[in-house]
Design an enzyme around this catalytic site. Structure first.
Site, mmCIF file in Angstrom:
data_model
loop_
_atom_site.group_PDB
_atom_site.id
_atom_site.type_symbol
_atom_site.label_atom_id
_atom_site.label_comp_id
_atom_site.label_asym_id
_atom_site.label_seq_id
_atom_site.Cartn_x
_atom_site.Cartn_y
_atom_site.Cartn_z
ATOM 1 N N ARG A 139 49.633 39.963 47.180
ATOM 2 C CA ARG A 139 48.671 40.116 46.085
ATOM 3 C C ARG A 139 47.254 40.348 46.602
ATOM 4 N NH1 ARG A 139 50.812 34.959 44.632
ATOM 5 N NH2 ARG A 139 48.736 34.161 45.113
ATOM 6 N N LYS B 129 41.535 42.025 38.655
ATOM 7 C CA LYS B 129 40.783 41.141 37.751
ATOM 8 C C LYS B 129 39.283 41.399 37.898
ATOM 9 C CE LYS B 129 40.939 37.519 41.290
ATOM 10 N NZ LYS B 129 41.715 36.363 41.767
ATOM 11 N N ASP C 149 14.153 43.049 38.738
ATOM 12 C CA ASP C 149 14.489 44.454 38.469
ATOM 13 C C ASP C 149 14.013 45.416 39.540
ATOM 14 O OD1 ASP C 149 15.069 43.489 35.722
ATOM 15 O OD2 ASP C 149 12.889 43.312 35.669
ATOM 16 N N HIS D 264 49.301 29.906 45.584
ATOM 17 C CA HIS D 264 48.046 30.508 46.059
ATOM 18 C C HIS D 264 47.472 29.614 47.148
ATOM 19 C CE1 HIS D 264 44.738 33.275 45.806
ATOM 20 N NE2 HIS D 264 43.857 32.351 45.436
ATOM 21 N N TYR E 100 6.344 38.671 44.869
ATOM 22 C CA TYR E 100 6.118 37.282 44.459
ATOM 23 C C TYR E 100 5.925 36.381 45.680
ATOM 24 C CZ TYR E 100 7.676 38.400 39.705
ATOM 25 O OH TYR E 100 7.803 38.918 38.446
ATOM 26 N N ARG F 267 44.411 23.727 41.938
ATOM 27 C CA ARG F 267 43.674 24.427 40.877
ATOM 28 C C ARG F 267 44.583 24.486 39.653
ATOM 29 N NH1 ARG F 267 41.238 30.401 41.918
ATOM 30 N NH2 ARG F 267 43.444 30.941 42.036
ATOM 31 N N CYS G 85 12.780 41.050 43.424
ATOM 32 C CA CYS G 85 12.462 40.625 42.055
ATOM 33 C C CYS G 85 13.686 40.830 41.165
ATOM 34 C CB CYS G 85 11.288 41.424 41.502
ATOM 35 S SG CYS G 85 9.867 41.517 42.611
#
Ligand SMILES: *Cc1c(COP(=O)(O)O)cnc(C)c1O
Length: 492
Positions: free
Chosen positions: A333, A150, A426, A277, A377, A248, A424
């Site tokens: 799994r 997944k 990027d 699960h 920063y 869940r 930062c």
């Protein structure tokens, strides 16, 4: 419109002055060929053999400059400098009377992604094959393995990883959504696929068309699915999801018999498997795990007592597969462990896993920063004055989480160096301490040098597991952050 008038910053582009040399030209000339350095590739990168092998960096044959025609000389000037060899394939020299160069957009789209931006993810498919085998060795003969792929195989690429796991003996594939399953089918993968949740009823035609099994826990879905299948003469295979305590999804463990009574009238429905699960398979404390496990064992026994065949019984994620052989049942799994990460510290050393993902970047700037000046920063990191501060084009938008700022190392030429200042969006910085020159050897970082943000080189290692620990999260979140970001992914 004259080319000078194009309002995009490229005025006069086609009419470069003879003798003009841009900063880019100067840099390229200083880095390629003419400087006589033997340890550079055709792009001017210093690139030792080991670095090249690790990165999978492919060096194409250098483009040979061809002799210029009169026409080209007329437009571009007399020297090759005005029409660099590596520009040739990207454009056609304009016919006389045309004002600008004609770009070849097909060639432009072929520029390798790792050349366009100097940061990328590399996935070692051999590691996934190895990890699948290592996990299988924990299983009794006959126990099946579902490779959980997944979220694009946790950012490692679903189709490629599914194939690697299957070539090492995985029997089943697990996904989160119907679209993820369709992607595998469209790639020609024929293995049984289970969607690990009950999908919306609108997907029923897709389930039937692509032979994708749903997890089921509502009678409404079960009946709609069965009726749709029956109306066209097909079976409706599914796995029943049992909620044994995680709360869940699933039919609550003490309501399973009643649920099966409600849906079993439908002749097309076919119970292929029954699963649960665990909420705490990765926790130090084992009490809650044991409660869930015994609820599940009792539910399966009860189904059998009522004459219901539960089919393939499965429960174990990676942590339970590694720690608790008693819950392997008919199938396990594993997800995160397939990709080479340990689900929790308790599992360290219990199985030999090889991390599949490494994260690479090339230095985009190098500078000395006067003592006391801040970096990034907030200027939270202060220069000691005896370092080179190097910039990398990777940031938190690429999965290099901001919470790692000033707490993690990067690896260059087999040595670790501290990442400094805030990471930062990027970009980020790291520091090379010039006082260690004597012990570490060459320490002149340069633009284009390759750096590892995740991976191993020599004795230096930076792992996804270590990052997850620092961030107080699971490795799942960290590898998905890198692998599903905008960075290109390359395979080895
Ligand atoms: C994601 C998932 C798994 C795999 O878990 P890992 O911790 O990655 O091994 C197994 N089963 C279900 C139902 C899941 O949702």
């Amino acid at each position: 419109m004259a080319s000078e008038d194009i309002p995009n910053g490229f005025t006069g582009f086609s009419q470069r002055r003879p003798g003009f040399q841009s900063a880019g030209d100067a840099l390229r000339r200083s880095r390629i060929g003419s400087d006589g350095l033997v340890d550079r590739d055709s792009r001017g990168f210093r690139n030792t053999e080991t670095q090249a092998a690790r990165s999978g960096w492919q060096v194409p044959n250098a483009v040979k400059p061809e002799p210029q025609t009169q026409k080209e000389q007329g437009l571009w000037g007399k020297s090759n400098d005005f029409f660099p060899a590596d520009m040739r394939k990207y454009l056609t020299v304009p016919e006389s009377g045309q004002s600008g160069p004609q770009f070849n957009y097909e060639e432009l789209s072929d520029i390798p992604e790792t050349d366009k931006r100097w940061s990328w993810v590399q996935v070692d498919l051999g590691a996934i094959h190895h990890n699948t085998l290592a996990l299988k060795q924990l299983l009794e003969p006959g126990v099946k393995l579902m490779a959980v792929v997944k979220a694009d195989a946790y950012g490692h690429g679903a189709v490629r990883c599914a194939r690697s796991a299957m070539s090492a003996g995985a029997d089943y594939l697990g996904v989160a959504t119907v679209d993820e399953a369709v992607e595998l089918r469209l790639a020609g993968i024929g293995a049984p696929i289970l969607v690990l949740a009950e999908p919306p009823a609108a997907t029923i035609p897709l389930l039937l068309a692509y032979r994708i099994m749903p997890s089921v826990y509502t009678a409404e879905f079960a009946v709609q699915y069965a009726e749709a299948a029956d109306s066209i003469g097909l079976r409706a295979p599914y796995h029943l999801k049992v909620n044994t305590g995680m709360n869940r999804i699933g039919v609550r463990f003490d309501e399973v018999i009643e649920f099966m009574r409600r849906v079993s009238f439908h002749r097309a429905l076919e119970l292929v498997g029954t699963f649960t699960h665990f909420a705490t398979a990765d926790a130090a404390d084992t009490m809650e795990f044991n409660i869930q496990a015994s609820h599940f064992v009792e539910t399966i026994a009860e189904m059998r007592a009522y004459g219901i065949d539960p089919g393939i019984v499965h429960a174990a994620n990676s942590a339970a597969t590694i720690r608790y052989p008693e819950v392997h049942f008919d199938m396990v799994r594993p997800g995160i462990s397939l990709y080479g990460y340990y689900p929790c510290p308790e599992t360290y050393g219990m199985v030999d896993l090889v991390p599949a993902m490494s994260v690479h970047a090339r230095i985009t700037q190098v500078k000395t920063v006067p003592v006391g000046e801040g970096v990034s920063y907030g200027l939270l990191h202060r220069s000691g004055g005896f370092t080179k501060v190097c910039t990398l084009p990777i940031g938190y938008a690429d999965g290099y989480r901001r919470g790692l700022s000033d707490r993690i190392d990067v690896i260059m030429e087999g040595n670790k160096h501290p990442q400094v200042g805030a990471i930062c969006m990027d970009q980020c910085m790291f520091e090379v301490d010039l006082r260690t020159r004597r012990t570490l050897g060459r320490l002149e970082p340069e633009i284009g040098d390759e750096v590892l943000l995740v991976g191993a080189q020599g004795n230096a290692v930076v792992t996804i597991d270590e990052m997850a620990d620092l961030l107080g999260t699971v490795p799942h979140e960290v590898c998905i952050g890198f692998g599903t970001s905008r960075m290109p992914r390359i395979y080895s």
